[in-house]
Scaffold this active site. Structure first.
Site, PDB file in Angstrom:
ATOM      1  N   LYS A  10       0.664  14.055 -52.501  1.00 26.96           N
ATOM      2  CA  LYS A  10       1.778  14.301 -53.528  1.00 26.96           C
ATOM      3  C   LYS A  10       3.209  14.020 -52.954  1.00 26.96           C
ATOM      4  CE  LYS A  10       0.388  17.647 -56.287  1.00 26.96           C
ATOM      5  NZ  LYS A  10       0.185  18.959 -57.232  1.00 26.96           N
ATOM      6  N   LYS A  60      -7.799  17.669 -52.021  1.00 26.12           N
ATOM      7  CA  LYS A  60      -9.015  17.439 -51.584  1.00 26.12           C
ATOM      8  C   LYS A  60      -9.990  16.682 -52.390  1.00 26.12           C
ATOM      9  CE  LYS A  60      -9.711  21.846 -50.883  1.00 26.12           C
ATOM     10  NZ  LYS A  60      -8.665  22.447 -51.363  1.00 26.12           N
ATOM     11  N   ASP A  70      -5.825  23.867 -52.347  1.00 23.79           N
ATOM     12  CA  ASP A  70      -5.352  22.768 -53.792  1.00 23.79           C
ATOM     13  C   ASP A  70      -4.473  21.621 -53.238  1.00 23.79           C
ATOM     14  OD1 ASP A  70      -6.608  24.725 -55.548  1.00 23.79           O
ATOM     15  OD2 ASP A  70      -4.592  25.823 -55.387  1.00 23.79           O
ATOM     16  N   GLY A 121     -11.115  24.980 -57.489  1.00 23.38           N
ATOM     17  CA  GLY A 121     -10.578  24.157 -58.530  1.00 23.38           C
ATOM     18  C   GLY A 121     -10.421  22.591 -58.080  1.00 23.38           C
ATOM     19  N   HIS A 122     -11.206  21.561 -58.299  1.00 25.39           N
ATOM     20  CA  HIS A 122     -11.061  20.366 -57.500  1.00 25.39           C
ATOM     21  C   HIS A 122     -10.961  19.482 -58.795  1.00 25.39           C
ATOM     22  CE1 HIS A 122     -13.317  21.662 -53.755  1.00 25.39           C
ATOM     23  NE2 HIS A 122     -12.219  22.397 -54.137  1.00 25.39           N
ATOM     24  N   GLN A 156     -11.490  25.563 -50.852  1.00 26.70           N
ATOM     25  CA  GLN A 156     -10.341  26.258 -50.129  1.00 26.70           C
ATOM     26  C   GLN A 156      -9.979  25.544 -48.943  1.00 26.70           C
ATOM     27  OE1 GLN A 156     -13.601  28.319 -50.800  1.00 26.70           O
ATOM     28  NE2 GLN A 156     -12.430  28.316 -52.806  1.00 26.70           N
ATOM     29  N   ARG A 207     -27.663  41.457 -46.522  1.00 22.94           N
ATOM     30  CA  ARG A 207     -29.074  40.817 -46.658  1.00 22.94           C
ATOM     31  C   ARG A 207     -29.806  41.668 -47.909  1.00 22.94           C
ATOM     32  NH1 ARG A 207     -29.973  42.651 -40.506  1.00 22.94           N
ATOM     33  NH2 ARG A 207     -28.320  44.150 -41.560  1.00 22.94           N
TER      34      ARG A 207
HETATM   35  P1  GDP Z   1      -7.934  20.801 -54.425  1.00 28.02           P
HETATM   36  O1  GDP Z   1      -8.298  22.033 -54.777  1.00 28.02           O
HETATM   37  O2  GDP Z   1      -7.594  20.609 -53.295  1.00 28.02           O
HETATM   38  O3  GDP Z   1      -8.979  19.477 -54.637  1.00 28.02           O
HETATM   39  O4  GDP Z   1      -6.681  20.293 -55.320  1.00 28.02           O
HETATM   40  P2  GDP Z   1      -6.387  20.725 -56.906  1.00 28.02           P
HETATM   41  O5  GDP Z   1      -7.222  19.843 -57.800  1.00 28.02           O
HETATM   42  O6  GDP Z   1      -6.596  22.175 -57.135  1.00 28.02           O
HETATM   43  O7  GDP Z   1      -4.910  20.499 -56.863  1.00 28.02           O
HETATM   44  C1  GDP Z   1      -4.494  19.150 -56.572  1.00 28.02           C
HETATM   45  C2  GDP Z   1      -3.504  18.857 -57.875  1.00 28.02           C
HETATM   46  O8  GDP Z   1      -2.612  17.731 -57.543  1.00 28.02           O
HETATM   47  C3  GDP Z   1      -4.150  18.222 -58.909  1.00 28.02           C
HETATM   48  O9  GDP Z   1      -3.767  18.586 -60.262  1.00 28.02           O
HETATM   49  C4  GDP Z   1      -4.372  16.701 -58.693  1.00 28.02           C
HETATM   50  O10 GDP Z   1      -4.535  15.892 -59.918  1.00 28.02           O
HETATM   51  C5  GDP Z   1      -2.907  16.617 -58.096  1.00 28.02           C
HETATM   52  N1  GDP Z   1      -2.639  15.574 -57.049  1.00 28.02           N
HETATM   53  C6  GDP Z   1      -3.664  14.965 -55.980  1.00 28.02           C
HETATM   54  N2  GDP Z   1      -2.842  14.197 -55.369  1.00 28.02           N
HETATM   55  C7  GDP Z   1      -1.715  13.863 -55.787  1.00 28.02           C
HETATM   56  C8  GDP Z   1      -0.614  13.020 -55.430  1.00 28.02           C
HETATM   57  O11 GDP Z   1      -0.621  12.276 -54.263  1.00 28.02           O
HETATM   58  N3  GDP Z   1       0.502  13.163 -56.404  1.00 28.02           N
HETATM   59  C9  GDP Z   1       0.501  14.106 -57.319  1.00 28.02           C
HETATM   60  N4  GDP Z   1       1.761  14.037 -58.091  1.00 28.02           N
HETATM   61  N5  GDP Z   1      -0.451  14.734 -57.890  1.00 28.02           N
HETATM   62  C10 GDP Z   1      -1.635  14.808 -56.867  1.00 28.02           C
HETATM   63  P1  IMO Z   2      -9.492  24.970 -53.896  1.00 25.46           P
HETATM   64  O1  IMO Z   2     -11.148  24.562 -53.352  1.00 25.46           O
HETATM   65  C1  IMO Z   2      -6.473  27.732 -53.455  1.00 25.46           C
HETATM   66  C2  IMO Z   2      -7.530  32.298 -52.843  1.00 25.46           C
HETATM   67  C3  IMO Z   2      -7.007  32.982 -54.012  1.00 25.46           C
HETATM   68  C4  IMO Z   2      -7.062  34.248 -53.056  1.00 25.46           C
HETATM   69  C5  IMO Z   2      -7.942  34.327 -51.926  1.00 25.46           C
HETATM   70  C6  IMO Z   2      -9.051  34.878 -52.220  1.00 25.46           C
HETATM   71  O2  IMO Z   2      -9.292  24.600 -55.056  1.00 25.46           O
HETATM   72  O3  IMO Z   2      -8.496  24.525 -52.688  1.00 25.46           O
HETATM   73  P2  IMO Z   2     -11.501  34.804 -53.607  1.00 25.46           P
HETATM   74  O4  IMO Z   2     -11.481  34.521 -55.042  1.00 25.46           O
HETATM   75  O5  IMO Z   2     -11.833  33.349 -53.047  1.00 25.46           O
HETATM   76  O6  IMO Z   2     -11.897  35.629 -52.857  1.00 25.46           O
HETATM   77  O7  IMO Z   2      -9.952  34.591 -53.372  1.00 25.46           O
HETATM   78  O8  IMO Z   2      -8.213  32.765 -51.722  1.00 25.46           O
HETATM   79  N1  IMO Z   2      -8.312  30.787 -53.265  1.00 25.46           N
HETATM   80  C7  IMO Z   2      -7.650  29.678 -53.595  1.00 25.46           C
HETATM   81  N2  IMO Z   2      -6.589  29.219 -53.399  1.00 25.46           N
HETATM   82  N3  IMO Z   2      -7.361  26.961 -53.667  1.00 25.46           N
HETATM   83  C8  IMO Z   2      -8.622  27.544 -53.909  1.00 25.46           C
HETATM   84  O9  IMO Z   2      -9.571  26.636 -53.938  1.00 25.46           O
HETATM   85  C9  IMO Z   2      -8.962  28.909 -53.665  1.00 25.46           C
HETATM   86  N4  IMO Z   2      -9.941  29.681 -53.849  1.00 25.46           N
HETATM   87  C10 IMO Z   2      -9.558  30.844 -53.283  1.00 25.46           C
HETATM   88  O10 IMO Z   2      -6.024  32.724 -54.926  1.00 25.46           O
HETATM   89  O11 IMO Z   2      -5.511  34.508 -52.552  1.00 25.46           O
HETATM   90 MG    MG Z   3      -7.888  23.640 -56.212  1.00 22.57          MG
END
Ligand code: GDP
Ligand code: IMO
Ligand code: MG
Length: 424
Positions: A329, A16, A13, A40-41, A222, A142
């Site tokens: 952020k 990315k 999170d 969750g992107h 991740q 497998r």
């Molecule tokens: P990912 O899984 O690495 O793609 O990240 P997520 O989407 O799960 O979480 C990142 C959160 O931060 C999302 O809600 C983005 O909209 C938000 N975000 C990304 N870059 C920035 C930033 O520079 N500033 C702020 N305030 N929010 C950001």
């Molecule tokens: P993105 O791509 C943050 C965490 C779960 C748990 C561990 C194992 O959005 O950054 P799983 O369901 O993969 O077997 O869970 O990994 N986890 C993440 N944490 N961002 C993610 O994806 C994650 N995908 C899995 O919370 O601790």
């Molecule tokens: Mg995410």
């Protein structure tokens, strides 16, 4: 060598997707190489939020061909739901390619994930319960079913039936409710039909594209410290998000890759259990969570939060051969009087050099902090390095000095255009 990898440098999170969206402007192929719908992107465009789980984050651009490569585990209900949602919002997924070799997730994987978590009791990993671990386990032993198998509908249905019957026995043995085999076979037969036109030999596709000089962006899900080998085992995911996983997960070779971008927040978060040296359990932690809106995109869970950890980032540079960092952020730190940055770990009072290779040791280290003055300025509208206050510049300079690779992009807000290219 026009291949770039984007990899999370922390526990996920990091933002990315926002950086992938930015880099997608100059790439034709955007490729997921591991993980599944546990990701969750989020990309925000003109106040419209797109939360992607399986489809590569470059999909929002018309010129991008999105690819789900062999290293991904694919949940078909989620995939088609995501396609329908995107197409309902005017974004075409017609070009989506799914690797013949990608393994599929089935309802028994989710059942096993839930059973395994329940059996762990207080030692729960806190998985997303999406069946990711069990699907990769089936791949390793497998018995997995791959996307390419849908080309023969009769055989695919027979395989799904046989696997469902076998898995039901195990689920019932573990005290779970048996799955409806006929319902699964019927539903997945329809999914198989729908998947067929997307199924592609993505290894050949990507190598042919490379041969033509196309730009390819590999999207990690991740993160480094959730890596099955290099993360905080067992509190990890079941794939290899680290840059090496991008080769295994796509069939591209290590020498094809020229640029590896590590994404970090200006602080640290983690969802689920596991060691977290800089975690804040006080008001500052609550501020990071509230201002940073640190609630999971997939599960809605409140994330854990703490200060930036440069010991982790130095290890991420080594594990991934990072060529640069994108730091997101920064704006979330705008209100703090002072900002802490972890520059080292102490174990039993002594500074340690090597990153701990055991989760119990990582849980026992004490972070060493450098305290910097805060900038107390809203950074959201900053678009050039020169617009940053001296205190924010000092923060970025410290990160670069600590981590040893340049910070190239700095995020100052959630919107697509809320970033600046950083030069000291
Ligand atoms: P990912 O899984 O690495 O793609 O990240 P997520 O989407 O799960 O979480 C990142 C959160 O931060 C999302 O809600 C983005 O909209 C938000 N975000 C990304 N870059 C920035 C930033 O520079 N500033 C702020 N305030 N929010 C950001
Ligand atoms: P993105 O791509 C943050 C965490 C779960 C748990 C561990 C194992 O959005 O950054 P799983 O369901 O993969 O077997 O869970 O990994 N986890 C993440 N944490 N961002 C993610 O994806 C994650 N995908 C899995 O919370 O601790
Ligand atoms: Mg995410």
């Amino acid at each position: 060598m026009p291949v770039t990898v984007v990899v999370g440098a922390q526990w996920g999170d990091e933002g990315k997707a926002k950086i992938i969206d930015l880099l997608s402007k100059e790439h034709t192929y955007v490729v997921r190489y591991q993980g599944g719908h546990n990701a969750g992107h989020t990309v925000v465009v003109d106040d419209e939020k797109y939360a992607l789980q399986l489809i590569p984050s470059g999909v929002l651009y018309d010129h991008v061909i999105p690819v789900i490569a062999n290293g991904v585990v694919v949940d078909l209900p989620t995939l088609f739901n995501e396609i329908d949602t995107l197409e309902g919002r005017g974004i075409s997924c017609a070009d989506l390619k799914v690797s013949t070799l990608a393994h599929l997730i089935f309802p028994w994987h989710q059942a096993h994930d839930a059973i395994a978590e329940a059996m762990r009791g207080d030692d729960k990993i806190g998985t997303t319960l999406k069946g990711i671990g069990p699907a990769y386990a089936d791949k390793a032993r497998r018995v997995g079913v791959r996307a390419g198998e849908v080309v023969d509908a009769g055989r695919f249905a027979a395989t799904v039936r046989a696997r469902a019957i076998a898995e039901n026995e195990l689920i019932e043995h573990a005290g779970g409710d048996p799955l409806d085999v006929d319902e699964i076979v019927t539903r997945f037969a329809a999914f198989g039909e729908r998947l067929r036109p997307h199924v592609t030999d993505t290894v050949t596709l990507l190598h042919d594209a490379l041969g033509r000089g196309a730009q390819i962006l590999l999207e990690g899900a991740q993160a480094t410290f959730l890596d099955l080998d290099h993360g905080t085992y067992p509190y990890v995911t079941s794939s290899n998000p680290t840059a090496g996983g991008a080769c295994a997960g796509t069939g591209l070779g290590p020498r094809d890759i020229s640029r590896i971008v590590g994404i970090t927040k200006a602080y640290t978060t983690r969802v689920g259990a596991g060691p977290f040296p800089t975690e804040l359990l006080d008001g500052d932690g609550d501020t990071l969570i509230d201002v940073g809106r640190e609630f999971g995109t997939v599960t809605g869970r409140r994330r854990r939060a703490g200060w930036l950890d440069c010991v982790m980032l130095r290890q991420a540079v080594r594990l991934n051969s990072l060529t640069e960092i994108a730091l997101t952020k920064l704006d979330v730190l705008d209100g703090f009087d002072t900002v802490e940055v972890c520059t080292g770990y102490r174990l039993d009072g002594l500074l340690i050099d090597a990153y701990p290779d055991r989760s119990d040791i990582l849980a026992a280290v004490e972070p060493v902090y450098e305290t910097l003055p805060g900038w107390k300025t809203d950074l959201t509208s900053a678009r050039e390095s020169g617009e940053l206050p001296a205190e924010a510049k000092a923060f970025l300079a410290l990160v670069e000095q600590q981590v040893g690779v340049p910070v190239n992009v700095v995020g100052v807000g959630a919107e697509r255009d809320d970033y600046l290219l950083w030069t000291a």
